[in-house]
Motif scaffolding. Sequence first.
Motif, PDB file in Angstrom:
ATOM      1  N   MET A 250       0.824  -1.214   0.000  1.00 33.19           N
ATOM      2  CA  MET A 250       0.000   0.000   0.000  1.00 33.19           C
ATOM      3  C   MET A 250       0.860   1.266   0.000  1.00 33.19           C
ATOM      4  SD  MET A 250      -3.013  -1.167  -0.136  1.00 33.19           S
ATOM      5  CE  MET A 250      -3.908  -2.699   0.160  1.00 33.19           C
ATOM      6  N   LEU A 251       2.165   1.119   0.218  1.00 36.02           N
ATOM      7  CA  LEU A 251       3.059   2.279   0.186  1.00 36.02           C
ATOM      8  C   LEU A 251       3.065   2.934  -1.183  1.00 36.02           C
ATOM      9  CD1 LEU A 251       5.153   3.959   1.752  1.00 36.02           C
ATOM     10  CD2 LEU A 251       6.884   2.284   1.077  1.00 36.02           C
ATOM     11  N   GLY A 252       2.718   2.147  -2.217  1.00 33.89           N
ATOM     12  CA  GLY A 252       2.655   2.713  -3.554  1.00 33.89           C
ATOM     13  C   GLY A 252       1.625   3.825  -3.696  1.00 33.89           C
ATOM     14  N   LEU A 253       0.588   3.821  -2.856  1.00 33.22           N
ATOM     15  CA  LEU A 253      -0.424   4.886  -2.905  1.00 33.22           C
ATOM     16  C   LEU A 253       0.169   6.238  -2.546  1.00 33.22           C
ATOM     17  CD1 LEU A 253      -3.433   3.055  -1.181  1.00 33.22           C
ATOM     18  CD2 LEU A 253      -3.049   3.410  -3.624  1.00 33.22           C
ATOM     19  N   VAL A 254       1.261   6.245  -1.770  1.00 34.16           N
ATOM     20  CA  VAL A 254       1.915   7.496  -1.397  1.00 34.16           C
ATOM     21  C   VAL A 254       3.035   7.829  -2.366  1.00 34.16           C
ATOM     22  CG1 VAL A 254       2.794   8.805   0.568  1.00 34.16           C
ATOM     23  CG2 VAL A 254       1.488   6.721   0.969  1.00 34.16           C
ATOM     24  N   LEU A 255       3.766   6.815  -2.832  1.00 34.77           N
ATOM     25  CA  LEU A 255       4.930   7.063  -3.680  1.00 34.77           C
ATOM     26  C   LEU A 255       4.542   7.422  -5.113  1.00 34.77           C
ATOM     27  CD1 LEU A 255       7.376   4.247  -2.493  1.00 34.77           C
ATOM     28  CD2 LEU A 255       7.349   6.657  -1.829  1.00 34.77           C
ATOM     29  N   ASP A 256       3.447   6.871  -5.620  1.00 31.30           N
ATOM     30  CA  ASP A 256       3.063   7.126  -7.022  1.00 31.30           C
ATOM     31  C   ASP A 256       2.821   8.605  -7.312  1.00 31.30           C
ATOM     32  OD1 ASP A 256       3.351   4.512  -7.707  1.00 31.30           O
ATOM     33  OD2 ASP A 256       1.219   3.997  -7.587  1.00 31.30           O
ATOM     34  N   PRO A 257       2.070   9.358  -6.484  1.00 32.11           N
ATOM     35  CA  PRO A 257       1.895  10.789  -6.786  1.00 32.11           C
ATOM     36  C   PRO A 257       3.207  11.574  -6.749  1.00 32.11           C
ATOM     37  CG  PRO A 257       0.247  10.047  -5.209  1.00 32.11           C
ATOM     38  CD  PRO A 257       1.248   8.948  -5.336  1.00 32.11           C
ATOM     39  N   LEU A 258       4.211  11.055  -6.032  1.00 32.78           N
ATOM     40  CA  LEU A 258       5.506  11.727  -5.957  1.00 32.78           C
ATOM     41  C   LEU A 258       6.471  11.256  -7.033  1.00 32.78           C
ATOM     42  CD1 LEU A 258       6.003  11.566  -2.075  1.00 32.78           C
ATOM     43  CD2 LEU A 258       5.164  13.492  -3.421  1.00 32.78           C
ATOM     44  N   LYS A 259       6.003  10.361  -7.935  1.00 38.59           N
ATOM     45  CA  LYS A 259       6.823   9.817  -9.027  1.00 38.59           C
ATOM     46  C   LYS A 259       8.058   9.107  -8.486  1.00 38.59           C
ATOM     47  CE  LYS A 259       4.164  11.504 -12.302  1.00 38.59           C
ATOM     48  NZ  LYS A 259       3.099  12.025 -11.427  1.00 38.59           N
ATOM     49  N   LEU A 260       7.862   8.315  -7.449  1.00 37.82           N
ATOM     50  CA  LEU A 260       8.942   7.524  -6.869  1.00 37.82           C
ATOM     51  C   LEU A 260       8.605   6.051  -7.014  1.00 37.82           C
ATOM     52  CD1 LEU A 260       9.631   9.581  -3.617  1.00 37.82           C
ATOM     53  CD2 LEU A 260      11.124   9.399  -5.600  1.00 37.82           C
ATOM     54  N   PRO A 261       9.612   5.199  -7.318  1.00 37.81           N
ATOM     55  CA  PRO A 261       9.325   3.775  -7.568  1.00 37.81           C
ATOM     56  C   PRO A 261       9.189   2.986  -6.275  1.00 37.81           C
ATOM     57  CG  PRO A 261      11.661   4.201  -7.878  1.00 37.81           C
ATOM     58  CD  PRO A 261      11.029   5.535  -7.546  1.00 37.81           C
ATOM     59  N   LEU A 262       8.122   2.199  -6.195  1.00 33.92           N
ATOM     60  CA  LEU A 262       7.958   1.301  -5.049  1.00 33.92           C
ATOM     61  C   LEU A 262       8.770   0.025  -5.238  1.00 33.92           C
ATOM     62  CD1 LEU A 262       6.552   0.307  -2.426  1.00 33.92           C
ATOM     63  CD2 LEU A 262       4.683  -0.507  -3.881  1.00 33.92           C
ATOM     64  N   GLU A 263       8.826  -0.479  -6.471  1.00 32.79           N
ATOM     65  CA  GLU A 263       9.451  -1.780  -6.707  1.00 32.79           C
ATOM     66  C   GLU A 263      10.917  -1.796  -6.302  1.00 32.79           C
ATOM     67  OE1 GLU A 263       7.804  -0.031  -8.880  1.00 32.79           O
ATOM     68  OE2 GLU A 263       5.927  -1.146  -9.120  1.00 32.79           O
ATOM     69  N   ALA A 264      11.625  -0.683  -6.487  1.00 30.53           N
ATOM     70  CA  ALA A 264      13.061  -0.655  -6.211  1.00 30.53           C
ATOM     71  C   ALA A 264      13.373  -0.678  -4.718  1.00 30.53           C
ATOM     72  CB  ALA A 264      13.684   0.592  -6.852  1.00 30.53           C
ATOM     73  N   VAL A 265      12.465  -0.158  -3.892  1.00 33.51           N
ATOM     74  CA  VAL A 265      12.754  -0.049  -2.456  1.00 33.51           C
ATOM     75  C   VAL A 265      11.925  -1.010  -1.621  1.00 33.51           C
ATOM     76  CG1 VAL A 265      13.448   2.372  -2.639  1.00 33.51           C
ATOM     77  CG2 VAL A 265      11.053   1.810  -2.214  1.00 33.51           C
ATOM     78  N   LEU A 266      10.956  -1.688  -2.248  1.00 34.25           N
ATOM     79  CA  LEU A 266      10.078  -2.560  -1.465  1.00 34.25           C
ATOM     80  C   LEU A 266      10.863  -3.656  -0.763  1.00 34.25           C
ATOM     81  CD1 LEU A 266       7.189  -3.310  -0.643  1.00 34.25           C
ATOM     82  CD2 LEU A 266       7.018  -4.666  -2.746  1.00 34.25           C
ATOM     83  N   VAL A 267      11.887  -4.188  -1.427  1.00 29.04           N
ATOM     84  CA  VAL A 267      12.666  -5.275  -0.834  1.00 29.04           C
ATOM     85  C   VAL A 267      13.389  -4.819   0.430  1.00 29.04           C
ATOM     86  CG1 VAL A 267      14.670  -4.767  -2.291  1.00 29.04           C
ATOM     87  CG2 VAL A 267      14.388  -7.047  -1.324  1.00 29.04           C
ATOM     88  N   LEU A 268      13.756  -3.546   0.504  1.00 26.12           N
ATOM     89  CA  LEU A 268      14.428  -3.024   1.700  1.00 26.12           C
ATOM     90  C   LEU A 268      13.487  -3.067   2.904  1.00 26.12           C
ATOM     91  CD1 LEU A 268      16.228   0.086   0.147  1.00 26.12           C
ATOM     92  CD2 LEU A 268      17.108  -2.233   0.415  1.00 26.12           C
ATOM     93  N   PHE A 269      12.239  -2.672   2.684  1.00 22.94           N
ATOM     94  CA  PHE A 269      11.269  -2.670   3.781  1.00 22.94           C
ATOM     95  C   PHE A 269      10.811  -4.086   4.124  1.00 22.94           C
ATOM     96  CE2 PHE A 269      10.717   1.584   1.801  1.00 22.94           C
ATOM     97  CZ  PHE A 269      11.133   2.341   2.890  1.00 22.94           C
ATOM     98  N   ILE A 270      10.780  -4.973   3.127  1.00 20.15           N
ATOM     99  CA  ILE A 270      10.447  -6.375   3.412  1.00 20.15           C
ATOM    100  C   ILE A 270      11.517  -6.997   4.292  1.00 20.15           C
ATOM    101  CG2 ILE A 270      10.219  -8.663   2.349  1.00 20.15           C
ATOM    102  CD1 ILE A 270       8.825  -7.350   0.002  1.00 20.15           C
TER     103      ILE A 270
END
Length: 335
Positions: free
Chosen positions: A285-305
């Motif tokens: 669900m972090l993508g709901l915040v990152l998408d309007p800021l034009k930031l990629p979720l896929e590249a950093v998701l593994v760090l938070f996982i």
Amino acid sequence: LSLLGVSAIAVAVAALAGPGRDLSIETLQTLGVLVNQSGVDLEMALSGPIPEAATGGVTTLVDSMVPDNIFAALSEGQTLKVLLFAMIFGVSLGLVKAPSTAALFDTLDSLYQAFNKVIHGLTYLLPFGLCSLLAYQLSQVGIEVLLSMVDFVAVAIATFALIYLISTLIVWRRSGQSLWSTLLALKDPTILSLATSSSLACLPAAITGLSENLKFDPQTTNLVTPLAITLCRFGSVIYFALATLFVVQLYQRELGLAGLGIVIMGSILAGMATSGVTGILTLTMLGLVLDPLKLPLEAVLVLFIAIDPLMDPFRTLGIVHTGMAATALVANREG
């Protein structure tokens, strides 16, 4: 107002502390290696049937709320489905005018009290289980990943501790009791949150602490506490605000007042969207915040996982404890 408050506090702490700012070359290299290792090979078929796109909208929303099997929803921790079933069953039971209804209410209340006794007895074993659980989680995360994300982890834990302190002060002032009595009443929900990482499992202890120990109105407490914990998801809101600022600082992006407003409001919406979602799926669900800021979720998701086994208990603590504080602001004291 509580959601706006916790989101703004998390954004302010992350902006001042800067967990993703001025990272060393070694830390960036470690994070880069971890991201590269998580790459997924994409295979595209040039022939064959075209897969249908997943449908969304009202159908998806209804499916996430209405349980197919209430016992399966209970065992899987799908809190939104459990809450909807409980509300419908409670209203239906209240409309029944038969004399046997009172006996059923007494039976359900006896079951509730019995399970509270079981949970209270298990809390004596929780310190040993908590140490074992923490050791296992640290072994799963790995020391290298933890050291590379140590700034974010430290800022996140400090933010949760700050909001925990503010929530405790709110409950203390609203209860009118001594600070020691308030801490004792909040002890069981706190330990259960850290030990189980399940907000649903903490509901009985939270309601008991507010209604029986701190003497808040039982009827209001029984209604508002499940709603606050299930729908508001304060811990997820805090974590999403911190994670977004970390990604912004990692990519060395500048945010103005409009950008900070997007982070605050987006974190609230994304946090509330995690109702009924558990585990690592919460992080998507972090993508709901990152998408309007034009930031990629896929590249950093593994760090938070990678650090989620360590952060999940604190996120649950934020959901439960801040939900209790919100309930204390709404409920009156008995008498």
